[in-house]
Write a protein that holds these residues in place. Structure first.
Motif, PDB file in Angstrom:
ATOM      1  N   ALA A  33       0.581  -0.959   0.111  1.00 17.44           N
ATOM      2  CA  ALA A  33      -0.032   0.072  -0.047  1.00 17.44           C
ATOM      3  C   ALA A  33       0.748   1.284   0.060  1.00 17.44           C
ATOM      4  O   ALA A  33       0.579   2.175  -0.663  1.00 17.44           O
ATOM      5  N   LEU A  34       1.955   1.212   0.811  1.00 15.62           N
ATOM      6  CA  LEU A  34       3.059   2.513   0.747  1.00 15.62           C
ATOM      7  C   LEU A  34       3.510   2.382  -0.575  1.00 15.62           C
ATOM      8  O   LEU A  34       3.816   3.600  -0.806  1.00 15.62           O
ATOM      9  N   THR A  51       2.171   1.607  -3.444  1.00 15.02           N
ATOM     10  CA  THR A  51       1.041   2.321  -4.415  1.00 15.02           C
ATOM     11  C   THR A  51       0.690   3.745  -4.272  1.00 15.02           C
ATOM     12  O   THR A  51       0.737   4.524  -5.034  1.00 15.02           O
ATOM     13  N   ASP A  52       0.997   4.228  -2.819  1.00 14.19           N
ATOM     14  CA  ASP A  52       0.963   5.687  -2.573  1.00 14.19           C
ATOM     15  C   ASP A  52       2.167   6.350  -2.904  1.00 14.19           C
ATOM     16  O   ASP A  52       2.273   7.703  -2.450  1.00 14.19           O
ATOM     17  N   LYS A  53       3.351   5.728  -3.153  1.00 12.48           N
ATOM     18  CA  LYS A  53       4.660   6.412  -3.578  1.00 12.48           C
ATOM     19  C   LYS A  53       5.307   6.722  -2.453  1.00 12.48           C
ATOM     20  O   LYS A  53       6.188   7.673  -2.435  1.00 12.48           O
TER      21      LYS A  53
END
Length: 271
Positions: A80-81, A83-85
């Motif tokens: 998730a991190l 994906t969120d850059k």
């Protein structure tokens, strides 16, 4: 059984540096445990810590989970991190965890080989305690709350004289324990009851550094040595000044070992 949702905390943002994921000890929040070490790590890594369910920033778990599911939760959090850059997927990724967080390092090496360039198991072991002991503690805390284990944890967590010499650090950590959700704490105890990766160590190929505290009665130096002797790319080190919470007790020494180890891993990768 289910994969628990874990909440990360960005302790130091530096997109141009490798990311070091920091894992917690049972009863502690990541900030209180790893905060003292941040000044010694931040020049070398972006620092992302995670909290156990019902501890620190993570919401309480609503059902039981295994150590494998907890490790899967760490991977899900990292994805998730990315994906969120917040984490650069192409940059080196390292992991260091304390106690149950250190046991998760071994679970990650076993279940997700190659996900991390290197991992450190701090004040932990391939098997911690006994299933009966963890089941008993889970039942006790679920019924009476975490304050019931406060005095025992204070005795086990810190080297002699540490509480008196460092009242702020030790009080913050003990407050973490007192504030932890009792049912989530019990769920972690249940996961530890079923945790035993001793026979799996020879198949773990990831570079591993096992760090022990000389005063640790929970996971003594022999446990770190066992990991070093049985995992093919593992080594062990002991910090003479600490018991069970090395990053909080001697952050400078703990950080120095991590920086040196992960730098050597990076050099070997380049070679």
């Amino acid at each position: 059984m289910s994969i628990p949702a874990l909440t990360p905390s960005l302790l130091h943002s530096a997109a141009d540096l490798p990311t070091l994921v920091l894992g917690p000890s049972l009863g502690t929040g990541s900030l209180a445990l790893w905060g003292p070490a941040v000044p010694f790590l931040k020049e070398h890594f972006q620092l992302v810590a995670w909290d156990l369910p019902g501890h620190g920033e993570s919401a309480p778990s609503t059902e039981e989970f295994s150590m494998a599911e907890l490790a899967a939760g760490v991977i899900k959090m990292i994805e998730a991190l990315e994906t969120d850059k917040a984490i650069t997927a192409s940059a080196p990724l390292f992991y260091a965890g304390v106690s149950v967080g250190g046991a998760i390092a071994l679970q990650l090496a076993n279940d997700f080989p190659g996900a991390f360039a290197g991992l450190s198991v701090i004040c932990s072991a391939a098997k911690i305690g006994t299933p009966e002991g963890w089941t008993e503690r889970a039942e006790l805390v679920a019924k009476a709350g975490t304050p019931v284990v406060l005095s025992g944890s204070a005795e086990r967590w810190f080297a002699p004289g540490f509480i008196e010499a460092n009242p702020v650090v030790s009080t913050d950590l003990l407050h973490n324990l007192q504030d932890a959700d009792r049912f989530a704490y019990a769920h972690v105890c249940g996961a530890l009851a079923g945790f035993d990766l001793r026979e799996a160590l020879p198949s773990m190929q990831d570079p591993i550094l096992a760090i022990a505290g000389a005063h640790d009665v929970v996971c003594p130096p022999a446990d770190a040595q066992f990991i070093a002797e049985h995992a093919p790319n593992a080594q062990a080190a002991t910090i003479d000044t600490v018991a069970h919470l090395a990053p909080a007790e001697d952050p400078k020494a703990t950080a120095a070992l991590l920086v040196e180890f992960f730098a050597s891993v990076t050099q070997e990768t380049k070679a």
